[in-house]
Design a protein around this motif. Structure first.
Motif, PDB file in Angstrom:
ATOM      1  N   ILE A 141     -26.674  28.031  12.742  1.00 14.11           N
ATOM      2  CA  ILE A 141     -27.119  29.017  11.758  1.00 14.11           C
ATOM      3  C   ILE A 141     -25.967  29.158  10.767  1.00 14.11           C
ATOM      4  N   THR A 142     -26.224  28.773   9.526  1.00 12.95           N
ATOM      5  CA  THR A 142     -25.152  28.745   8.542  1.00 12.95           C
ATOM      6  C   THR A 142     -25.012  30.101   7.849  1.00 12.95           C
ATOM      7  N   GLU A 143     -23.949  30.249   7.087  1.00 10.19           N
ATOM      8  CA  GLU A 143     -23.764  31.505   6.352  1.00 10.19           C
ATOM      9  C   GLU A 143     -24.901  31.774   5.363  1.00 10.19           C
ATOM     10  N   PRO A 144     -25.344  30.756   4.596  1.00  7.86           N
ATOM     11  CA  PRO A 144     -26.496  31.028   3.716  1.00  7.86           C
ATOM     12  C   PRO A 144     -27.735  31.502   4.497  1.00  7.86           C
ATOM     13  N   ASP A 145     -27.919  30.953   5.712  1.00  8.41           N
ATOM     14  CA  ASP A 145     -29.030  31.424   6.551  1.00  8.41           C
ATOM     15  C   ASP A 145     -28.862  32.904   6.871  1.00  8.41           C
ATOM     16  N   VAL A 146     -27.634  33.258   7.255  1.00 11.43           N
ATOM     17  CA  VAL A 146     -27.371  34.646   7.654  1.00 11.43           C
ATOM     18  C   VAL A 146     -27.636  35.596   6.483  1.00 11.43           C
ATOM     19  N   VAL A 147     -27.244  35.181   5.307  1.00 15.41           N
ATOM     20  CA  VAL A 147     -27.464  36.025   4.130  1.00 15.41           C
ATOM     21  C   VAL A 147     -28.961  36.325   3.960  1.00 15.41           C
ATOM     22  N   ASP A 148     -29.793  35.302   4.110  1.00 14.37           N
ATOM     23  CA  ASP A 148     -31.240  35.529   4.001  1.00 14.37           C
ATOM     24  C   ASP A 148     -31.763  36.390   5.145  1.00 14.37           C
ATOM     25  N   LEU A 149     -31.203  36.146   6.327  1.00 16.12           N
ATOM     26  CA  LEU A 149     -31.647  36.911   7.496  1.00 16.12           C
ATOM     27  C   LEU A 149     -31.360  38.393   7.343  1.00 16.12           C
ATOM     28  N   LEU A 150     -30.203  38.676   6.779  1.00 11.43           N
ATOM     29  CA  LEU A 150     -29.839  40.087   6.631  1.00 11.43           C
ATOM     30  C   LEU A 150     -30.918  40.821   5.841  1.00 11.43           C
ATOM     31  N   LYS A 151     -31.455  40.132   4.846  1.00  9.63           N
ATOM     32  CA  LYS A 151     -32.509  40.765   4.067  1.00  9.63           C
ATOM     33  C   LYS A 151     -33.771  40.968   4.912  1.00  9.63           C
ATOM     34  N   ILE A 171     -24.506  42.588  12.506  1.00  3.57           N
ATOM     35  CA  ILE A 171     -25.591  41.606  12.612  1.00  3.57           C
ATOM     36  C   ILE A 171     -25.105  40.221  12.173  1.00  3.57           C
ATOM     37  N   ALA A 172     -24.365  40.201  11.066  1.00  6.15           N
ATOM     38  CA  ALA A 172     -23.869  38.916  10.557  1.00  6.15           C
ATOM     39  C   ALA A 172     -22.953  38.237  11.573  1.00  6.15           C
ATOM     40  N   SER A 173     -22.129  39.030  12.221  1.00  6.95           N
ATOM     41  CA  SER A 173     -21.168  38.436  13.165  1.00  6.95           C
ATOM     42  C   SER A 173     -21.882  37.869  14.385  1.00  6.95           C
ATOM     43  N   ILE A 174     -22.971  38.501  14.791  1.00  8.93           N
ATOM     44  CA  ILE A 174     -23.731  38.033  15.948  1.00  8.93           C
ATOM     45  C   ILE A 174     -24.451  36.720  15.635  1.00  8.93           C
ATOM     46  N   LEU A 175     -24.985  36.638  14.424  1.00  8.57           N
ATOM     47  CA  LEU A 175     -25.931  35.561  14.124  1.00  8.57           C
ATOM     48  C   LEU A 175     -25.311  34.238  13.699  1.00  8.57           C
TER      49      LEU A 175
END
Ligand SMILES: Nc1ncnc2c1ncn2[C@@H]1O[C@H](COP(=O)(O)OP(=O)(O)OP(=O)(O)O)[C@@H](O)[C@H]1O
Ligand SMILES: [Mg+2]
Length: 417
Positions: free
Chosen positions: A144-154, A214-218
């Motif tokens: 799970i990449t950082e760009p993925d995490v950014v979208d997930l946060l939303k 959340i970001a740190s977990i994902l």
């Protein structure tokens, strides 16, 4: 339209045809008629108390869908940390099930290739350390990449409506203006944008903490991207959370994986591809009842429920079919249940359900795991379930290590044979 109509008469490829139609049947009626689930885009719902055969029935449906050429994914129970599907890589050896397979369905046991994906956690790494070949063959690390995490946060961030509005606004600003190139996006960059946007709202520091958590977990630094996994049609892809020790983290992960799969499928699918998506313990993701709302999870559960309500409504057009299971007939959100036109009811101690479905309460309460009531939207029939051709984890054997041990044993047996 016409070509779609004619498509129904197209003959199956040879290797799939061999055991047709019994391999594709989900059960048989008392009168001896084979019962099939619809080949159309119909969502399904399996309900039943614990230990009544829900997971076993889902396994049969996975096999049926796989043989029909659908892409299969499953997310395992978010809270229970169960990992049962590795066993599918071996042929069924349960004597009772084999008898039914043989006698009523004339089908031979056989394995199905099931690959299990996990976030890279400390527990996962420890498990892989003792690899002698079997573990790395079946267990794969998720990326799970950082760009993925950014979208997930939303999409999964829980919170009040104003909080969420700020997150949404920040996401829009960050992804459209500040960092339009997806691969350049970072968690840090997004959080900075969030702080800018939320400057005038006094709760933003608490919100920031939640976002950071959340970001740190994902973030997961494995090899396998969900996009790639969704394109693998020669395997059943299972997502497990059993290597995540904390229940809240497991839950966040389940939400994340569900959302990514749902989001990405539309871009990945080719014209006629169908994704068959199995979600165990769905009542925890979209609870109807207060008792299924867990204190620390409430906000997340509410968020997830909203997502699932929307997803269930618009999935068909996206080539996605859900199979959801839950413990009681009425513990899953009504909006979600209403979208499931095929319903299986396993043993259940509920007069209400018996009345609603017009079935005998005593029969429902005592139903053997071999059977289910099947409601196809027109009629309710009691059916003898076709057991899975592949092996089902025995009760209590739901940890990765149980699978590894059994696979080892099985391989040795095969070698000696
Ligand atoms: N079709 C079947 N024929 C014979 N036995 C079955 C069948 N389905 C299930 N069983 C038996 O019932 C047991 C429980 O099945 P399963 O694990 O599928 O239940 P479950 O409802 O998913 O339980 P849980 O609530 O613990 O997840 C299995 O160990 C299996 O031996
Ligand atoms: Mg189960």
């Amino acid at each position: 339209m016409m070509s779609q109509y004619l498509d129904r008469f197209v003959i199956e490829p040879e290797e799939i045809k061999i055991d047709w139609p019994k391999t594709h049947a989900v059960g048989i009626t008392k009168g001896g008629n084979f019962v099939y689930v619809s080949a159309d885009m119909i969502h399904r719902y399996i309900s039943g108390q614990t230990n009544t055969g829900k997971t076993t029935l889902a396994q049969t449906l996975m096999e049926v869908d796989f043989l029909r050429g659908r892409k299969i994914v499953e997310i395992e129970p978010a809270l229970e940390a169960k990992n049962e599907r590795g066993f599918m890589n071996m042929p069924n050896n349960d004597e009772n099930m084999l008898e039914v397979l043989n006698k009523y369905f004339h089908v031979e046991p056989r394995p199905f290739r099931a690959i299990i994906y996990s976030p890279v956690t400390r527990k996962y790494r420890a498990f892989m350390k003792n690899d002698e070949g079997i573990r790395s063959k079946f267990y794969k690390p998720l990326k799970i990449t950082e760009p993925d995490v950014v979208d997930l946060l939303k999409s999964i961030f829980p919170g009040g409506s104003i909080e969420r509005l700020i997150v949404k606004k920040a996401h829009k600003l960050y992804t459209e203006e500040i960092e339009p190139k997806r691969k350049n996006r970072t968690i840090e960059g997004f959080l900075e944008t969030f702080q800018e946007v939320g400057k005038n709202a006094n709760f933003s520091s608490f919100t920031l903490m939640k976002l950071e958590y959340i970001a740190s977990i994902l973030h997961s630094d494995g090899k396998y991207k969900i996009d790639e996994i969704l394109q693998k049609k020669d395997e059943i892809s299972v997502f497990t959370f059993s290597f995540i020790p904390d229940p809240l983290d497991r839950y966040i992960w389940a939400m994340a994986v569900l959302n990514i799969i749902y989001d990405r499928w539309e871009d990945i699918k080719r014209r006629d591809d169908v994704l068959s998506f199995f979600v165990a313990d769905a009542h925890l993701l979209a609870p109807k009842k207060k008792k299924d709302m867990i204190d620390t999870l409430v906000r997340y559960q509410e968020r997830m429920k909203q997502n699932l309500q929307v997803y269930a409504r618009i999935s068909r057009g996206k080539g996605l079919v859900w199979t959801l299971d839950s413990q009681e007939y009425d513990d899953l959100d009504d909006v979600v249940v209403a979208q499931c036109q095929e319903r299986f009811v396993k043993r259940m101690r509920s007069r209400e359900v018996a009345e609603k479905l017009k079935i005998d309460y005593k029969e429902l309460k005592r139903l053997h795991p071999k059977f289910a009531f099947f409601d196809d939207g027109y009629m309710i029939k009691k059916i003898l379930i076709r057991p899975p051709m592949s092996r089902k984890a025995r009760s209590g054997e739901f940890l990765p290590i149980h699978f590894v041990k059994e696979y080892e044993r099985w391989e040795n047996e095969e070698a000696n044979y």
